[in-house]
Design an enzyme around this catalytic site. Sequence first.
Site, PDB file in Angstrom:
ATOM      1  N   GLY A  11       0.815  -1.210   0.000  1.00 39.64           N
ATOM      2  CA  GLY A  11       0.000   0.000   0.000  1.00 39.64           C
ATOM      3  C   GLY A  11       0.853   1.266   0.000  1.00 39.64           C
ATOM      4  O   GLY A  11       2.086   1.209   0.009  1.00 39.64           O
ATOM      5  N   ASP A  32       0.837  -8.686   1.964  1.00 33.61           N
ATOM      6  CA  ASP A  32      -0.284  -7.945   1.350  1.00 33.61           C
ATOM      7  C   ASP A  32      -1.109  -8.919   0.525  1.00 33.61           C
ATOM      8  O   ASP A  32      -0.586  -9.937   0.077  1.00 33.61           O
ATOM      9  CB  ASP A  32       0.260  -6.824   0.436  1.00 33.61           C
ATOM     10  CG  ASP A  32      -0.710  -5.652   0.316  1.00 33.61           C
ATOM     11  OD1 ASP A  32      -1.798  -5.843  -0.245  1.00 33.61           O
ATOM     12  OD2 ASP A  32      -0.367  -4.549   0.784  1.00 33.61           O
ATOM     13  N   ASN A  33      -2.388  -8.604   0.333  1.00 36.54           N
ATOM     14  CA  ASN A  33      -3.201  -9.432  -0.576  1.00 36.54           C
ATOM     15  C   ASN A  33      -3.632  -8.644  -1.824  1.00 36.54           C
ATOM     16  O   ASN A  33      -4.448  -9.105  -2.599  1.00 36.54           O
ATOM     17  CB  ASN A  33      -4.437  -9.996   0.132  1.00 36.54           C
ATOM     18  CG  ASN A  33      -5.407  -8.885   0.532  1.00 36.54           C
ATOM     19  OD1 ASN A  33      -5.038  -7.714   0.550  1.00 36.54           O
ATOM     20  ND2 ASN A  33      -6.633  -9.257   0.848  1.00 36.54           N
ATOM     21  N   GLY A  37      -3.717  -2.525  -2.342  1.00 32.04           N
ATOM     22  CA  GLY A  37      -2.293  -2.253  -2.580  1.00 32.04           C
ATOM     23  C   GLY A  37      -1.923  -2.653  -3.995  1.00 32.04           C
ATOM     24  O   GLY A  37      -2.727  -3.262  -4.708  1.00 32.04           O
ATOM     25  N   SER A  76      -5.241  -2.242   5.383  1.00 30.31           N
ATOM     26  CA  SER A  76      -6.670  -1.872   5.421  1.00 30.31           C
ATOM     27  C   SER A  76      -6.996  -1.032   4.199  1.00 30.31           C
ATOM     28  O   SER A  76      -6.178  -0.214   3.780  1.00 30.31           O
ATOM     29  CB  SER A  76      -7.006  -1.031   6.662  1.00 30.31           C
ATOM     30  OG  SER A  76      -8.384  -0.682   6.634  1.00 30.31           O
ATOM     31  N   GLY A 103      -1.546 -11.923  17.608  1.00 28.60           N
ATOM     32  CA  GLY A 103      -1.183 -13.308  17.915  1.00 28.60           C
ATOM     33  C   GLY A 103       0.235 -13.618  17.458  1.00 28.60           C
ATOM     34  O   GLY A 103       1.002 -14.286  18.176  1.00 28.60           O
ATOM     35  N   LYS A 106       2.610 -11.932  19.843  1.00 29.50           N
ATOM     36  CA  LYS A 106       2.699 -12.653  21.125  1.00 29.50           C
ATOM     37  C   LYS A 106       3.563 -13.899  20.973  1.00 29.50           C
ATOM     38  O   LYS A 106       4.445 -14.165  21.805  1.00 29.50           O
ATOM     39  CB  LYS A 106       1.290 -13.022  21.577  1.00 29.50           C
ATOM     40  CG  LYS A 106       1.214 -13.711  22.911  1.00 29.50           C
ATOM     41  CD  LYS A 106      -0.236 -13.692  23.419  1.00 29.50           C
ATOM     42  CE  LYS A 106      -0.439 -14.739  24.495  1.00 29.50           C
ATOM     43  NZ  LYS A 106      -0.832 -16.050  23.928  1.00 29.50           N
ATOM     44  N   ALA A 115      -1.477   0.812  12.986  1.00 30.74           N
ATOM     45  CA  ALA A 115      -1.858   2.010  12.237  1.00 30.74           C
ATOM     46  C   ALA A 115      -3.307   2.312  12.568  1.00 30.74           C
ATOM     47  O   ALA A 115      -4.224   1.663  12.074  1.00 30.74           O
ATOM     48  CB  ALA A 115      -1.711   1.768  10.736  1.00 30.74           C
ATOM     49  N   TYR A 146     -14.878   1.529   8.881  1.00 27.61           N
ATOM     50  CA  TYR A 146     -13.461   1.828   9.095  1.00 27.61           C
ATOM     51  C   TYR A 146     -13.249   2.363  10.507  1.00 27.61           C
ATOM     52  O   TYR A 146     -12.399   1.863  11.257  1.00 27.61           O
ATOM     53  CB  TYR A 146     -13.013   2.859   8.057  1.00 27.61           C
ATOM     54  CG  TYR A 146     -11.542   3.190   8.081  1.00 27.61           C
ATOM     55  CD1 TYR A 146     -10.594   2.239   7.738  1.00 27.61           C
ATOM     56  CD2 TYR A 146     -11.104   4.467   8.403  1.00 27.61           C
ATOM     57  CE1 TYR A 146      -9.235   2.552   7.733  1.00 27.61           C
ATOM     58  CE2 TYR A 146      -9.752   4.789   8.392  1.00 27.61           C
ATOM     59  CZ  TYR A 146      -8.821   3.834   8.054  1.00 27.61           C
ATOM     60  OH  TYR A 146      -7.485   4.149   8.050  1.00 27.61           O
TER      61      TYR A 146
END
Length: 342
Positions: A11, A32-33, A37, A76, A103, A106, A115, A146
């Site tokens: 992005g 990224d998918n 982006g 996002s 996750g 952690k 962000a 959002y």
Amino acid sequence: MTTTLVTGAAGFLGSHLCDRLIREGHRVVGLDNFLTGHRRNLAHLDGNDRFRFIEHDISKPIVVDEPIDNILHFASPASPIDYLELPIQTLKVGSLGTHNTLGIAKAHGARYLLASTSEVYGDPLVHPQPESYWGNVNPVGPRGVYDEAKRFAEAMVMAYHRFHGLETRIVRIFNTYGPRMRRRDGRVVPNFIRQALAGEPMTVYGDGSQTRSFCYVSDLVDGIHRLLLSDTAEPVNIGNPAEMSILEFARAIAAAVGASERIEYRDLPVDDPRTRQPDITRARQLLGWEPRVPLAEGLRQTIAYFRELAPEAPDGPGASGDEGAAGATETVETAERPRERR
Ligand code: UDP
């Protein structure tokens, strides 16, 4: 070597962050998918041995198979017209995507930076907006997907900080502009520049008296880098306090492009905030940060980028295509295609 995972790496902000972190000596794992982006934003990192790219929708869990020291969650959709087209994905990446990345943090004992956004202040009743203001958000309006996802994300980050003792940071990003924005992402900067360059009238929504405060991307990235290195878990506004009306902004862009000031008035979108200006006292005090790039200089760089961008380069949501691919892309198999709406 420090390894940093950046979601939303293809992005606008994510790709600039990857560049800065690599310059700082980090190894970067970009994820990224390509929902909003674009591969071209990472094409210059092709073959860089300190950069690895993983194609994956972070709203689905993923196991990262190398040690990670920092995670920056920047994935996002980020433009109001994207929220209208991709409302469920926007909610999922802010909620499930935040949970999944926390996750990973952690599991790896990594430092985590979210962000977040000035949108957590909604249509603010306090001006300028300090971090202590809780906001005025319409949860059920078109922008709510959002705003509320980011508010949930902040709550989730603080829960991981308090309950799991994770080292976390939250940046509240105000309007930012610069090269690598999508020409047709619908936001005011690409719209006005594209229109002015094409000799078309600039579309001002409402009467143009609503205000925004625009920060150049290099200033923003510098603030985020300082925040990452700091020790503050509280949210920090990063934005340029130089506030102007949208009509004034249209004039500034016309002047920078050297175009005539032709304005076409359109309806104001639902829940469009009336005002927005960051109070950056906290960033000044804790990070020693303030913006440096004047609007004229930032616009010069941004306009140069849009002039050079191939005129018909596709850049709508999901229009990533395969041209200018970002090197050795790893694809993680998922049951759901990025464009599917659920
Ligand atoms: N806007 C405008 N013309 C456009 C696009 C946006 O007047 O072609 C206005 C919009 O109504 C808002 C401001 O510019 O008041 C900033 O919009 P943007 O979508 O860039 O971001 P926002 O700050 O609303 O998230």
